[in-house]
Design an enzyme around this catalytic site. Sequence first.
Site, mmCIF file in Angstrom:
data_model
loop_
_atom_site.group_PDB
_atom_site.id
_atom_site.type_symbol
_atom_site.label_atom_id
_atom_site.label_comp_id
_atom_site.label_asym_id
_atom_site.label_seq_id
_atom_site.Cartn_x
_atom_site.Cartn_y
_atom_site.Cartn_z
ATOM 1 N N GLY A 175 -42.344 21.371 50.050
ATOM 2 C CA GLY A 175 -42.461 22.786 49.707
ATOM 3 C C GLY A 175 -43.369 23.622 50.598
ATOM 4 N N GLY A 176 -43.848 23.038 51.693
ATOM 5 C CA GLY A 176 -44.751 23.789 52.576
ATOM 6 C C GLY A 176 -44.124 25.088 53.061
ATOM 7 C CG ASP A 194 -35.601 17.716 49.048
ATOM 8 O OD1 ASP A 194 -36.106 18.129 50.115
ATOM 9 O OD2 ASP A 194 -35.279 16.522 48.864
ATOM 10 N NE ARG A 199 -39.038 14.540 50.666
ATOM 11 C CZ ARG A 199 -40.044 14.502 51.536
ATOM 12 N NH1 ARG A 199 -40.842 13.449 51.573
ATOM 13 N NH2 ARG A 199 -40.258 15.498 52.368
ATOM 14 N N GLY A 228 -27.363 18.867 49.863
ATOM 15 C CA GLY A 228 -27.198 20.116 50.619
ATOM 16 C C GLY A 228 -25.927 20.161 51.448
ATOM 17 C CG ASP A 245 -37.919 21.863 57.629
ATOM 18 O OD1 ASP A 245 -37.942 21.669 58.858
ATOM 19 O OD2 ASP A 245 -38.841 21.503 56.863
ATOM 20 C CB CYS A 300 -41.289 17.606 62.453
ATOM 21 S SG CYS A 300 -40.811 16.454 61.179
#
Length: 374
Positions: A175-176, A194, A199, A228, A245, A300
């Site tokens: 959730g950042g 999600d 999570r 998703g 993301d 990332c």
Amino acid sequence: RVKEKWAATRPKYPPTRLALQHCDATYSAQLGSLWPSVRVALLSERKYGALVNNFSYETVLANLQAQGCRDFISDIHTEAQSCLQEPKVGADEELSGVSMKTSFSASQQHSTLQLSPNIKCVVFPRGDITRFKPARPDMYGLLGYYLMDAASVLPCLALDVQEGHSVLDLCAAPGGKSLVLLQTQAIRFLCVNDVSASRTLRLKRVLNSYVPRQFLTDDILRITSFDGTKWGEVERNTFDRVLVDVPCTTDRHSLMEDDNNIFSKSRTAERRRLPQLQLELLLAGIEAACPGGEIVYSTCTLSQIQNLSVVEQAVYLARENHGIQLEVVNLRPLTHMFRKTFHFAPDLQLGEMVVPHLAANFGPIYMCKLKRLT
Ligand code: SAM
């Protein structure tokens, strides 16, 4: 002498070592002479940023500034606004000092995004590796800041959320980035999703620790736990903004932690499937956006196969299979603004990437922004 128990079960090649072998082979070819310094940074302690929680009653910003931190977003806000006006023809060269390779055929548009004045993220100065103390709850139990890789704020800034927008965060846990988006206080409706139930629980805990209850009602915020990739079966052509993301090889974690490491032998198939999963998620995100809407894809990892190749294929398949025309939005003005805080990869053909550096050990974060023309 009793043999230690772990000696029998410990893998001959721990996942971190396999990850390093993989990164050495892949990234030395991809990054060339840049790889040795990125490698050192990836194997060193990472640097955090503190996302200031506007919903908290704690006056944390002044305290953090007194400790020597600076808000890298507000700091350059004035400068940013002038940079973000319509750039002149050839502005890429002016901004970066290097010309962008344009072998990718989709048309590119300059970004004219406005930075939200409400997103504040503080970092210790370049080369300063002081750690943040854990955030404290205010009188309502809300925490004053959220610690995250400061470079993770960039995909949210690139998303350019405006007043009244409806936004989908397709892979949202823990959730950042949802928290960054909520800080704008501009979103009319946010859907955070999600696939992982555990999570999603973590995501709910984070939201409850940072956001007052009145902002967490169903008409403002919807929390779902769908796959998703199947979003299109439920909802299409809906959201003004979509953040995709995706799960990836999380290079930094894979190189440093053996636990829950995607390079462990038992997860080889999952790792190999990642680019296909990422492609399906991005395509679902594209379909979920409304015509004229914008999508940011982020990871990332430094991996070209999980970054550029996924975006290229998604743009192609969206056109061929779904009749959706996309434009790649040039994020060079954004990276130019933040060049004093982050190190960006030079000459990326598509999208932008923060590369880890010992003096500014953030990232890796890759991001690419697409705009739906149809
Ligand atoms: N955006 C998050 C943040 O800023 O805190 C981090 C997201 S993490 C990189 C990727 C997430 O994708 C994981 O939480 C994972 O559970 C989720 N995920 C994996 N496969 C998915 C799928 N098919 N549909 C939705 N989410 C998925």
